[in-house]
Design a protein around this motif. Sequence first.
Motif, short mmCIF file in Angstrom:
data_model
loop_
_atom_site.label_atom_id
_atom_site.label_comp_id
_atom_site.label_asym_id
_atom_site.label_seq_id
_atom_site.Cartn_x
_atom_site.Cartn_y
_atom_site.Cartn_z
N ASN A 145 0.86 -1.18 0.00
CA ASN A 145 0.00 0.00 0.00
C ASN A 145 0.89 1.23 0.00
OD1 ASN A 145 -2.39 1.42 -0.05
ND2 ASN A 145 -2.90 1.09 2.10
N ILE A 146 0.34 2.36 -0.43
CA ILE A 146 1.10 3.60 -0.33
C ILE A 146 1.31 3.93 1.16
CG2 ILE A 146 0.26 4.44 -2.55
CD1 ILE A 146 -1.70 6.25 -1.03
N PRO A 147 2.32 4.74 1.50
CA PRO A 147 2.57 5.04 2.91
C PRO A 147 1.35 5.68 3.59
CG PRO A 147 4.42 5.73 1.55
CD PRO A 147 3.33 5.32 0.60
N VAL A 148 1.15 5.32 4.84
CA VAL A 148 0.10 5.91 5.68
C VAL A 148 0.79 6.68 6.79
CG1 VAL A 148 -1.89 5.49 7.16
CG2 VAL A 148 -1.49 4.03 5.15
N ILE A 149 0.51 7.99 6.88
CA ILE A 149 1.24 8.87 7.80
C ILE A 149 0.25 9.62 8.68
CG2 ILE A 149 2.83 10.83 7.97
CD1 ILE A 149 3.88 10.03 5.17
N PHE B 282 2.88 9.64 -3.57
CA PHE B 282 1.57 9.44 -2.95
C PHE B 282 1.74 9.05 -1.49
CE2 PHE B 282 -0.17 9.26 -7.17
CZ PHE B 282 -1.55 9.46 -7.04
N PHE B 283 0.79 9.44 -0.66
CA PHE B 283 0.70 8.91 0.70
C PHE B 283 -0.70 9.22 1.24
CE2 PHE B 283 2.57 13.13 0.81
CZ PHE B 283 2.00 13.79 1.89
N GLN B 284 -1.10 8.48 2.27
CA GLN B 284 -2.36 8.74 2.96
C GLN B 284 -2.07 9.44 4.27
OE1 GLN B 284 -5.65 5.73 2.78
NE2 GLN B 284 -4.04 4.35 2.08
N VAL B 285 -2.93 10.38 4.65
CA VAL B 285 -2.77 11.06 5.93
C VAL B 285 -3.98 10.76 6.81
CG1 VAL B 285 -1.24 12.89 5.14
CG2 VAL B 285 -3.70 13.23 4.99
N VAL B 286 -3.70 10.49 8.08
CA VAL B 286 -4.72 10.33 9.11
C VAL B 286 -4.42 11.30 10.24
CG1 VAL B 286 -5.19 7.92 8.53
CG2 VAL B 286 -3.41 8.46 10.20
N ASN B 287 -5.37 11.48 11.14
CA ASN B 287 -5.21 12.44 12.24
C ASN B 287 -4.82 13.81 11.69
OD1 ASN B 287 -5.69 10.40 14.22
ND2 ASN B 287 -3.57 9.71 13.96
N HIS B 288 -5.56 14.23 10.68
CA HIS B 288 -5.26 15.44 9.92
C HIS B 288 -6.03 16.67 10.38
CE1 HIS B 288 -8.95 13.89 8.33
NE2 HIS B 288 -8.32 12.86 7.78
N GLY B 289 -6.94 16.49 11.33
CA GLY B 289 -7.68 17.62 11.87
C GLY B 289 -8.99 17.93 11.20
N VAL B 290 -9.36 17.20 10.16
CA VAL B 290 -10.66 17.40 9.49
C VAL B 290 -11.68 16.47 10.14
CG1 VAL B 290 -11.92 17.37 7.32
CG2 VAL B 290 -9.50 18.03 7.35
N ASP B 291 -12.83 17.01 10.49
CA ASP B 291 -13.87 16.26 11.17
C ASP B 291 -14.35 15.09 10.31
OD1 ASP B 291 -16.06 15.32 12.55
OD2 ASP B 291 -17.07 17.25 12.72
N PRO B 292 -14.25 13.85 10.80
CA PRO B 292 -14.74 12.70 10.02
C PRO B 292 -16.22 12.81 9.66
CG PRO B 292 -13.37 11.95 11.84
CD PRO B 292 -13.59 13.42 12.04
N GLU B 293 -17.00 13.46 10.50
CA GLU B 293 -18.42 13.62 10.19
C GLU B 293 -18.62 14.51 8.98
OE1 GLU B 293 -22.44 13.17 10.19
OE2 GLU B 293 -20.94 12.01 11.29
N LEU B 294 -17.80 15.56 8.84
CA LEU B 294 -17.85 16.41 7.66
C LEU B 294 -17.48 15.61 6.42
CD1 LEU B 294 -18.03 19.13 6.16
CD2 LEU B 294 -15.65 19.57 6.85
N MET B 295 -16.47 14.78 6.52
CA MET B 295 -16.05 13.95 5.39
C MET B 295 -17.19 13.02 4.95
SD MET B 295 -12.30 13.09 7.03
CE MET B 295 -11.71 11.97 5.78
#
Length: 364
Positions: A51-55, A84-97
Amino acid sequence: MNCLQTWPEPIVRVQSLVESGIRKLPNRYIKPPNQRPQTTTLLNPLQEDINIPVISLQDLFTGDESLRKATMASISSACSEWGFFQVVNHGVDPELMKRVRDTWHEFFELPVEAKQLYANSPDTYEGYGSRLGVEKGALLDWSDYFFLHFMPLSLRKQEKWPSIPNSCRTLITEYGNEMVRLCGTLMKILSLNLGLEEDHLQKALGGENNDIGACLRVNFYPKCPQPDLTLGLSSHSDPGGITLLLPDENVPGLQVRRGNNWITVKPVPNSFIVNIGDQIQVLSNAIYKSVEHRVIVNSEKDRVSLALFFNPKSDLIIEPLKQLVTKGRPAMYPAMTFNEYRLYVRMKGPCGKSQLESLKSLRS
């Protein structure tokens, strides 16, 4: 720009083709054998573990400098080795997503007559579309989309955004603001990793957010009767700065080129997929690289994804930054405005990395 005023042939909505009950693909959507997913996807079963990196971005905002540097190093490595990479804990509300993704699902479920009110043209691409490029007779991708301008404010025309569902325009604004904020954070990290001042790349793209371009393309990939013969989006690299993709967590489809193979990205819950665009490759003098990617389609499920493109000011000259040009690493690309660069893409549609690679010959 006269060549970009109208589409060369009548537009057919892919979603309408599916709803008509077709069992075989029209010839316009059948890719050459060497571009079809089953002949170019890595078949090694070990690919399941790639998988691409997850950061996680969480450590960027803590007081622990060693953790912050480790996160920055992970981003730098992903930009130079993967693009390419995936970001988590990025500060955007999951409910908004979730809400914004669900709202666009609702839009594409509307009757075609309601969506046709927003039909687009190739002069700006803004609105409801079903093809990229204006080359007559070109092979087409198995997708519909909605494209809109978010920044600069002078190009933002909310009356062109869907008014149904009722929440759509409000959500686009809220979501767009969060995306621009997150892009700004990532641009600072990229700048520092290149040994520049943290605002250097942002200035190179046009300075303040009011001058930088940001646009949203919502991709709708209808289920396909013969997914082994076509693509939802042909191989390409993104022409702009960086892209934030909100993927469909339930239906994987994005594939990233890794050497001679295609890696199917496995979305992590509540993540964004980040990829380097051509203009960052130019500015970094190819230290950071844009990478070819494409989208495969599914025989049983529709798929929706949202791509926010963070781009240079359209008339700004882009060239390798002088701080990154040395005798051992001379400038690899000529100066060119973003408008000049993307005109090629608008005319030809997705064409791998042929546009960026062709610029190298102009330096020799």
